[in-house]
Design a protein around this motif. Structure first.
Motif, PDB file in Angstrom:
ATOM      1  N   THR A 269     -25.212   2.064  -8.166  1.00 35.87           N
ATOM      2  CA  THR A 269     -26.321   2.436  -9.385  1.00 35.87           C
ATOM      3  C   THR A 269     -27.118   3.700  -8.795  1.00 35.87           C
ATOM      4  N   SER A 273     -28.216   7.132  -8.984  1.00 33.40           N
ATOM      5  CA  SER A 273     -29.486   7.780 -10.103  1.00 33.40           C
ATOM      6  C   SER A 273     -30.767   8.189  -9.523  1.00 33.40           C
ATOM      7  N   MET A 407     -26.857   4.015 -14.729  1.00 37.30           N
ATOM      8  CA  MET A 407     -27.433   5.926 -13.757  1.00 37.30           C
ATOM      9  C   MET A 407     -27.506   6.713 -15.035  1.00 37.30           C
ATOM     10  N   PHE A 410     -30.901   5.363 -16.414  1.00 33.84           N
ATOM     11  CA  PHE A 410     -31.643   6.155 -16.127  1.00 33.84           C
ATOM     12  C   PHE A 410     -32.312   7.517 -15.716  1.00 33.84           C
ATOM     13  N   THR A 411     -31.359   7.970 -15.396  1.00 32.16           N
ATOM     14  CA  THR A 411     -31.097   9.349 -15.064  1.00 32.16           C
ATOM     15  C   THR A 411     -31.656  10.158 -16.764  1.00 32.16           C
TER      16      THR A 411
END
Length: 480
Positions: A269, A273, A407, A410-411
């Motif tokens: 992750t 990310s 991930m 967060f992106t």
């Protein structure tokens, strides 16, 4: 107390050594002592399986890379603002979050070949939506693209691992070679796809939409390979408590037993990310150098290829995948630290109007980006192998998609933060300073998590293989 512990450890080691030597003597032709694993053969079943997988996967990733260079420009040419474009990007990642776990469960339950075949059709439809300037049509295309990306980076791998281990009964260590080659060919696909997209879009003046059109035949070639050469093994997961509970039930695996899978999930992750954050951030940081972006992108992909070859060489010299994963995280953390410090220097000197210092710092950032991409090339085959050895077969696609959810979240946050950033003013630079500073701290955490995982995984491998040696099932094939 301490001497007693040392003596106990020595006795355990001698016992393990006797088992190994006994296995080697009884099976002298099975193991190549100069390599990390069983000799990668001249096994016709293995070669055919690897070839079928790599051709289908490479065609699919080639089609995916064709779309990357001109996506932003296409949206711009259609008259969409930066805020609208950011929302379109976020739509894709949100789609992957919401629908990824569902398609992963469908793959585990109804068949991974079926889902991979559906991917090619779905992604082709996503490409076709790029011919329309309508925001709603483009949003629908991003939803299809998000689902397709989830399938591409989880279900293809899940199909191959299942065929390799469970149906052909091939040694798990040979997975290292396949994943290293997949990373190598993925880098080549990115370079060649970028060149081909530029030739058609710029040289022949067919516009930014044409790379999306020429991606469609490659997707259908991948479909043809899948349908003609892959086998289907459905029903790995049997329905129990309804669709909703079946989708969420694999999450319990993260917190069971020694929790090694949880730490592996944290590494995946965090690393991915940070990687996607890098993808959206590197261009403005190098603005002072005014480099040809296509060449810089090609250099990045060459660095990934170097990383994959480095992984293969180190595996052949008996280095462990879990330790190489930790090394890739450590190198990433180091490079991001240098980038953060360079951005800090640029923030200080931009107010002094010192272009020489800013250009020097940009050169350092470029060098660190190249080293970072080498670590990415090591990371992908390492995480692929370790995931194949750690995730239970019946939940492989579902759990892999669950690990992509944080991930994607967060992106999306990083895209929102990146929106409106400009390296030519101090505010924009401070944003990138914060982004890479945060990424550095996250990667330090990934180093810690990967170290814990490596220790737990190594202990687990020793226990399992000693038990199998005593039972006379197999010889030791992984060194610790």
């Amino acid at each position: 107390m301490f001497p007693r512990i040392v003596n106990h450890a020595v006795k355990k080691w001698k016992t393990l050594k006797r088992h190994v030597e006994k296995a080697l003597v009884s099976n002298p032709t099975v193991m190549d002592k100069k390599s990390h694993s069983l000799t990668e053969p001249h096994n016709i079943h293995y070669k055919n399986l690897q070839r079928c997988y790599l051709i289908a996967f490479s065609l699919a990733t080639f089609a995916d890379w064709l779309q990357g260079p001109y996506l932003y420009k296409l949206y711009k040419d259609y008259g969409h603002t930066d805020d609208t474009i950011a929302r379109l990007y976020i739509t894709g990642f949100v789609s992957s979050c919401i629908f990824g776990t569902l398609v992963g469960h469908l793959a585990d339950r109804f068949g991974r070949k079926m889902l991979c075949s559906s991917f090619t059709v779905m992604y082709a439809l996503s490409c076709m939506t790029k011919t329309s300037p309508s925001y709603s049509v483009l949003s629908f295309g991003r939803i299809l693209g998000g689902i397709s990306t989830s399938i591409l980076f989880t279900t293809f791998e899940a199909w191959y691992v299942n065929e390799h281990i469970n149906f052909l009964k091939l040694p798990a260590e040979w997975l290292n070679s396949t994943f290293s080659k997949a990373t190598f060919y993925n880098g080549l696909s990115a370079i060649s796809a970028g060149i081909l997209a530029q030739i058609f879009a710029e040289y022949f003046e067919l516009g930014p939409v044409f790379p999306f059109i020429i991606a469609i035949p490659f997707l259908f070639m991948s479909l043809l390979v899948i349908q003609s050469t892959w086998k289907e093994h459905a029903g790995l997961v049997q329905p129990r408590d309804g669709l909703f509970k079946d989708i969420f039930s694999p999450l319990k695996l993260l917190f069971e037993n020694d929790r090694s899978l949880l730490f592996l999930g944290l590494v995946q992750t965090v690393f991915e990310s940070v990687m996607y954050t890098f993808v959206f951030s590197w261009t403005p940081i190098l603005a002072d150098l005014q480099p040809p972006l296509g060449i810089v992108f090609s250099l990045f992909m060459i660095s990934v290829i170097v990383g994959s070859k480095t992984y293969s060489c180190l595996i052949a010299k008996r280095y462990q995948p879990q330790n190489l994963l930790t090394a890739s995280c450590a190198v990433s953390a180091l490079t991001l630290t240098v980038v953060t410090l360079s951005l800090t220097s640029m923030v200080v000197h931009i107010q002094d109007h010192d272009p020489i210092t800013n250009k020097s710092m940009s050169v350092i950032c470029l060098a660190m980006f190249l080293v970072y991409e080498v670590s990415v090339g090591i990371y992908y085959p390492a995480i692929g192998y370790l995931r194949s050895r750690s995730v239970p077969e019946e939940y492989r696609a579902t759990l892999s998609n669950w690990l992509r959810v944080p991930m994607n979240v967060f992106t999306c946050l990083m895209i929102t933060l990146n929106n409106g950033s400009d390296s030519e003013d101090v505010t924009g630079l401070k944003k990138f300073q914060f982004i890479f500073g945060l990424s550095t701290f996250m990667m330090i955490g990934a180093v810690v998590a990967s170290t814990i995982f490596a220790r737990k995984y190594s202990k687990k491998v020793v226990c399992e293989e000693v038990a199998e040696l005593k039972a006379g099932k197999r010889l030791l094939s992984e060194t610790v």
